[in-house]
Design an enzyme around this catalytic site. Structure first.
Site, PDB file in Angstrom:
ATOM      1  N   ARG A  96       0.857  -1.174   0.000  1.00 45.67           N
ATOM      2  CA  ARG A  96       0.000   0.000   0.000  1.00 45.67           C
ATOM      3  C   ARG A  96       0.898   1.230   0.000  1.00 45.67           C
ATOM      4  O   ARG A  96       2.002   1.204   0.554  1.00 45.67           O
ATOM      5  CB  ARG A  96      -0.915   0.027   1.229  1.00 45.67           C
ATOM      6  CG  ARG A  96      -2.073  -0.972   1.186  1.00 45.67           C
ATOM      7  CD  ARG A  96      -3.094  -0.607   0.125  1.00 45.67           C
ATOM      8  NE  ARG A  96      -4.287  -1.455   0.160  1.00 45.67           N
ATOM      9  CZ  ARG A  96      -4.431  -2.568  -0.524  1.00 45.67           C
ATOM     10  NH1 ARG A  96      -3.435  -2.986  -1.305  1.00 45.67           N
ATOM     11  NH2 ARG A  96      -5.547  -3.271  -0.459  1.00 45.67           N
ATOM     12  N   HIS A 127      -1.730   0.952  -9.370  1.00 46.10           N
ATOM     13  CA  HIS A 127      -2.376   0.028  -8.432  1.00 46.10           C
ATOM     14  C   HIS A 127      -3.188  -1.024  -9.194  1.00 46.10           C
ATOM     15  O   HIS A 127      -4.388  -1.196  -8.980  1.00 46.10           O
ATOM     16  CB  HIS A 127      -3.279   0.782  -7.452  1.00 46.10           C
ATOM     17  CG  HIS A 127      -3.502   0.026  -6.171  1.00 46.10           C
ATOM     18  ND1 HIS A 127      -3.737   0.655  -4.971  1.00 46.10           N
ATOM     19  CD2 HIS A 127      -3.517  -1.304  -5.892  1.00 46.10           C
ATOM     20  CE1 HIS A 127      -3.894  -0.242  -4.012  1.00 46.10           C
ATOM     21  NE2 HIS A 127      -3.765  -1.441  -4.552  1.00 46.10           N
ATOM     22  N   GLU A 149      -2.937   8.361  -3.864  1.00 49.96           N
ATOM     23  CA  GLU A 149      -3.398   7.779  -5.120  1.00 49.96           C
ATOM     24  C   GLU A 149      -4.690   8.473  -5.531  1.00 49.96           C
ATOM     25  O   GLU A 149      -5.584   8.619  -4.697  1.00 49.96           O
ATOM     26  CB  GLU A 149      -3.655   6.280  -4.975  1.00 49.96           C
ATOM     27  CG  GLU A 149      -2.395   5.465  -4.782  1.00 49.96           C
ATOM     28  CD  GLU A 149      -2.661   3.967  -4.697  1.00 49.96           C
ATOM     29  OE1 GLU A 149      -3.840   3.545  -4.867  1.00 49.96           O
ATOM     30  OE2 GLU A 149      -1.728   3.208  -4.438  1.00 49.96           O
TER      31      GLU A 149
END
Length: 308
Positions: A224, A271, A252
Site C-alpha cells: 500500500r 495500483h 493515489e
C-alpha cells in the site's frame, strides 16, 4: 438471508447457494437495490474507500462484510460491533505475484529504457547494454504471507536466494522478524514489500530503510502507498543510487507534478496488481464459499484481526 454483491457477473459465479439465500447486485453505493434493513452479508466494491464504508451506517442487520481485496486497511476498525470483517486472502496471490515478477524483470532488464527508445525510433544497443539480470540475485521478501509465498515460488526458477520477513519471526520456517530489517536490508539486491497497511507498517519504508539498501538495489512496493514515506522515496530515488517499481503510491492517484513520474529509475503502475481478468471468478468462488459457511452456521475464513 439477503446478500448484496457489487457485480452482475457475480450472480453466475457464486455456485449453488441455499434456497433461503437471496442475492442482489448493489453496484452503486448511492442506489440501494432493496430494503437495506434485511441485508446480512455484504460484499463491497473492489478497492472501495470511504464512500463504501459509509454504507455500513445504513445496514442495521449486517453480520458479515466480505472484501474483494486482500488488504483491509480501509475497513479495519470501521465495522460496527458484531459485524465480522473478512478479506480476500488468497484471491490475489497469482496476479500480484505476476506483477512483482514482471516489475522486477522489467526494471533489471531495462525495458522502460527500451520502450522510450522505441517511441523515439532509436536503436539503443550500445547505450543500454549490458543490462542487469535476475539470475543470482538476493531477494528479500517483506510480508511472508500467501502472496509472499506465491512470489517466492515464481522467482525460484531464476536461481535467486531468498530471505523472508514477517511481523514475527518463525525460525522453524526460516522467516525473520521485521525488527531484523536493519541487518537484512544491506544484503538484498531486490526488496519486495507485500505487507498490509496497519499502524505498525505505516511508514515502514522511511529514510533509514532506504539508506540501508545497497547501491544498485531495487525496491518493489506491491503493498500500500502509505507503507512508504513519499518524501523519503523521492529524496533517495532522486539520487539514482537505487531504483524502484511501484504499484502503489501515497497519495493515489499520484499527482501529475510528482517527481516520481519522470525519474528514469522508477517504474510506476496505477495500483493494478490485482486487476486481472481472473479476479472475479476467483473472488466469487470465495464469496460463495463464505455465504454457504455463514448460512450453515460454520466458521468463516479470512477473518480480519488487528488489521490482518
Amino acid at each position: 438471508m439477503k446478500v448484496w454483491i457489487p457485480h452482475q457477473a457475480g450472480l453466475n459465479l457464486l455456485g449453488e447457494l441455499p434456497a433461503d439465500v437471496t442475492v442482489e447486485v448493489f453496484e452503486h453505493t448511492d442506489r440501494m437495490p432493496s430494503e437495506a434493513a434485511d441485508v446480512r452479508f455484504w460484499v463491497p466494491p473492489f478497492l472501495g474507500g470511504s464512500d463504501a464504508t459509509a454504507v455500513l451506517r445504513e445496514l442495521p442487520d449486517l453480520a458479515v462484510v466480505q472484501l474483494l481485496s486482500a488488504g483491509a486497511d480501509a475497513w479495519a476498525g470501521r465495522t460496527p460491533p458484531g459485524v465480522t470483517l473478512c478479506d480476500a486472502r488468497g484471491v490475489h496471490d497469482p496476479s500480484t505475484a505476476e506483477w512483482v515478477v514482471t516489475a522486477i524483470l522489467t526494471q533489471l532488464r531495462a525495458f522502460p529504457a527500451f520502450v522510450r527508445a522505441q517511441a523515439e525510433r532509436r536503436w539503443t544497443f550500445a547505450e543500454n547494454t549490458p543490462t542487469d539480470e535476475l539470475t543470482g540475485k538476493r531477494v528479500l521478501i517483506i510480508g511472508a504471507g500467501s502472496i509472499g509465498a506465491a512470489v517466492r515460488d515464481r522467482l525460484a526458477p531464476f536461481d535467486v536466494s531468498f530471505t523472508l520477513v514477517a511481523r514475527t519471526a518463525r525460525p522453524e520456517q526460516g522467516v525473520h522478524a521485521v525488527e531484523e530489517l536493519p541487518r537484512l536490508l544491506p544484503d538484498a539486491d531486490v526488496v519486495v514489500v507485500l505487507v498490509p497497511l496497519t499502524d505498525q507498517t505505516r511508514g515502514l519504508i522511511d529514510k533509514a530503510f532506504l539508506a540501508a539498501m545497497p547501491d544498485g538495489a531495487l525496491l518493489v512496493n506491491a503493498a500500500r502507498g502509505p507503507v512508504a514515506h513519499t518524501d523519503a522515496l523521492v529524496a533517495e530515488l532522486g539520487t539514482g543510487r537505487i531504483s524502484a517499481a511501484l504499484d502503489v503510491t501515497d497519495p493515489e492517484p499520484l499527482p501529475a507534478d510528482s517527481p516520481l513520474w519522470v525519474m528514469p529509475n522508477v517504474l510506476l503502475t496505477p495500483h493494478v496488481g490485482g486487476s486481472v481478468r481472473g479476479l472475479l471468478p476467483r473472488a466469487y468462488r470465495l464469496v460463495g464459499d463464505q455465504v454457504r459457511r455463514f448460512a450453515a452456521g460454520q466458521p468463516l475464513i479470512n477473518t480480519v484481526v488487528d488489521g490482518y
